[in-house]
Design a protein around this motif. Structure first.
Motif, PDB file in Angstrom:
ATOM      1  N   UNK A   1     -19.334 112.982  58.346  1.00  0.00           N
ATOM      2  CA  UNK A   1     -19.638 111.733  57.744  1.00  0.00           C
ATOM      3  C   UNK A   1     -18.915 110.333  57.909  1.00  0.00           C
ATOM      4  N   UNK A   2     -17.630 110.544  58.139  1.00  0.00           N
ATOM      5  CA  UNK A   2     -16.586 109.644  58.581  1.00  0.00           C
ATOM      6  C   UNK A   2     -16.920 108.683  59.683  1.00  0.00           C
ATOM      7  N   UNK A   3     -17.797 109.406  60.406  1.00  0.00           N
ATOM      8  CA  UNK A   3     -18.043 108.802  61.862  1.00  0.00           C
ATOM      9  C   UNK A   3     -19.176 107.603  61.376  1.00  0.00           C
ATOM     10  N   UNK A   4     -19.851 107.580  60.280  1.00  0.00           N
ATOM     11  CA  UNK A   4     -20.807 106.729  59.998  1.00  0.00           C
ATOM     12  C   UNK A   4     -20.599 105.829  58.779  1.00  0.00           C
ATOM     13  N   UNK A   5     -19.789 104.677  58.885  1.00  0.00           N
ATOM     14  CA  UNK A   5     -19.327 103.957  57.745  1.00  0.00           C
ATOM     15  C   UNK A   5     -20.104 102.599  57.732  1.00  0.00           C
ATOM     16  N   UNK A   6     -20.746 102.111  58.570  1.00  0.00           N
ATOM     17  CA  UNK A   6     -20.853 100.539  59.095  1.00  0.00           C
ATOM     18  C   UNK A   6     -22.071 100.296  57.971  1.00  0.00           C
ATOM     19  N   UNK A   7     -23.382 101.078  58.080  1.00  0.00           N
ATOM     20  CA  UNK A   7     -24.314 100.554  57.129  1.00  0.00           C
ATOM     21  C   UNK A   7     -24.237 100.880  55.627  1.00  0.00           C
ATOM     22  N   UNK A   8     -23.450 102.020  55.354  1.00  0.00           N
ATOM     23  CA  UNK A   8     -22.997 102.094  54.116  1.00  0.00           C
ATOM     24  C   UNK A   8     -22.281 101.179  53.380  1.00  0.00           C
ATOM     25  N   UNK A   9     -21.191 100.628  54.162  1.00  0.00           N
ATOM     26  CA  UNK A   9     -20.240  99.650  53.873  1.00  0.00           C
ATOM     27  C   UNK A   9     -21.072  98.380  53.503  1.00  0.00           C
ATOM     28  N   UNK A  10     -22.074  98.375  54.385  1.00  0.00           N
ATOM     29  CA  UNK A  10     -22.866  96.826  54.239  1.00  0.00           C
ATOM     30  C   UNK A  10     -23.760  96.983  52.903  1.00  0.00           C
ATOM     31  N   UNK A  11     -23.880  98.140  52.421  1.00  0.00           N
ATOM     32  CA  UNK A  11     -24.858  98.206  51.216  1.00  0.00           C
ATOM     33  C   UNK A  11     -26.165  98.919  51.419  1.00  0.00           C
ATOM     34  N   UNK A  12     -26.087  99.592  52.344  1.00  0.00           N
ATOM     35  CA  UNK A  12     -27.395 100.428  52.580  1.00  0.00           C
ATOM     36  C   UNK A  12     -27.225 101.968  52.257  1.00  0.00           C
TER      37      UNK A  12
END
Length: 324
Positions: free
Chosen positions: A99-110
């Motif tokens: 899960x730590x490999x995938x932070x960009x979109x959740x960080x942008x509110x998605x």
């Protein structure tokens, strides 16, 4: 690396000569219909991670022929309202990793659904989904591009494209998701899957992000680059020249140029002019078929890195403008 393909002035107007196979729409609609008939409800299990700002679920949904596909679902922690959702597909050889490999979109509110890639995950990021279908048995070159390539019915990418379309359908029904704001995204193989999914289930997709997409203008690509994965086809046909006809016909069924014609959502695409893995003429061949609002980011000095975080930033801004 060097500028080996068409000059940019010609790329901007380039049209692929790829011929759509007879019965293309029936082939794909039938494949998807069978996958839907075999589908089961997705399973979501919350997992504990060190990430304090993100909540993660381990997801299993059914893809091609009802076969199980793994995914991660990341979303901003503590957010209760329906969120726009990004469905991400992974580059060649990689799996869903951690899960730590995938932070960009959740960080942008998605809400962010990351689809694992069946049978892959042994090259640069681990995976958890086997390719349980054995219909592709037969001669193949190491890799995935010639697995079952003697027939569209048995071809590996028939299964993978179907998984991608089903990931979009599943994402649209997840709890806490605003299905009217759904993005498909990915780079290389993931970029190809983004365009394919957007062409297969266009009514569900609100925006497309496709970085340096693979599988575009395939017949041309296999003749102008010596780089893998396209070189897998050349090696296979060198040892099996009598199969050139059926092999190229099979590849025509997954040429992203044909799916691009069916995309209706706004799309942003990247191309690296020194990209020997996914030649820029193929990228432009697909991009120039897109009929909706579109934008291409051209990186003159890039190869298959295709803009890196410069493109990620442009993509987030593009999607935000179109989703509101």
């Amino acid at each position: 690396m060097a500028l080996f393909d068409l000059p940019l002035s010609e790329l901007r107007t380039y049209r692929s000569s790829a011929t759509e196979p007879k019965g293309f729409d029936d082939f794909w609609s039938g494949t998807l219909a069978a996958a839907r008939r075999a589908a089961s409800p997705p399973r979501l299990t919350e997992v504990t991670t060190p990430l304090r700002g993100i909540t993660t679920h381990d997801v299993t949904f059914t893809g091609y022929a009802g076969q199980p596909i793994r995914a991660w679902l990341n979303r901003p922690a503590g957010v209760t309202g329906p969120l726009p959702v990004a469905v991400e597909f992974i580059g060649y050889g990689g799996g869903r990793g951690l899960p730590i490999d995938w932070l960009v979109w959740a960080s942008a509110g998605y809400a962010h659904l990351v689809m694992d890639t069946r049978g892959q995950g042994g090259s640069w990021r681990g995976g958890d989904t086997p390719d349980v279908d054995d219909s592709g048995a037969g001669p193949s070159t190491p890799g995935f591009l010639t697995r079952g390539v003697q027939s569209p019915d048995s071809f590996y990418y028939r299964r993978l494209f179907t998984d991608a379309a089903r990931a979009v359908e599943v994402a649209a029904e997840l709890p806490g998701v605003d299905a009217s704001r759904l993005v498909v995204t990915g780079k290389s193989q993931g970029g190809a899957l983004s365009l394919a999914a957007a062409g297969l289930v266009p009514d569900l997709v609100s925006a497309v992000v496709s970085g340096v997409p693979f599988l575009c203008d395939i017949r041309r690509a296999v003749t102008i680059t010596d780089s893998n994965p396209f070189a897998e086809v050349v090696r296979f046909l060198r040892t099996n020249p009598q199969l050139a006809g059926p092999v190229l016909d099979t590849l025509d069924h997954v040429d992203v140029v044909h799916f691009a014609k069916r995309v209706t959502a706004p799309a942003i695409v990247s191309a690296g002019l020194m990209d020997e893995v996914c030649p820029p003429s193929g990228v432009f061949g697909a991009y120039n078929e897109l009929s909706g609002d579109k934008q291409i980011e051209v990186y003159e000095w890039d190869g298959h890195d295709g803009g890196r975080t410069f493109f990620d930033t442009a993509a987030l801004e593009f999607v935000a403008r179109h989703l509101g």
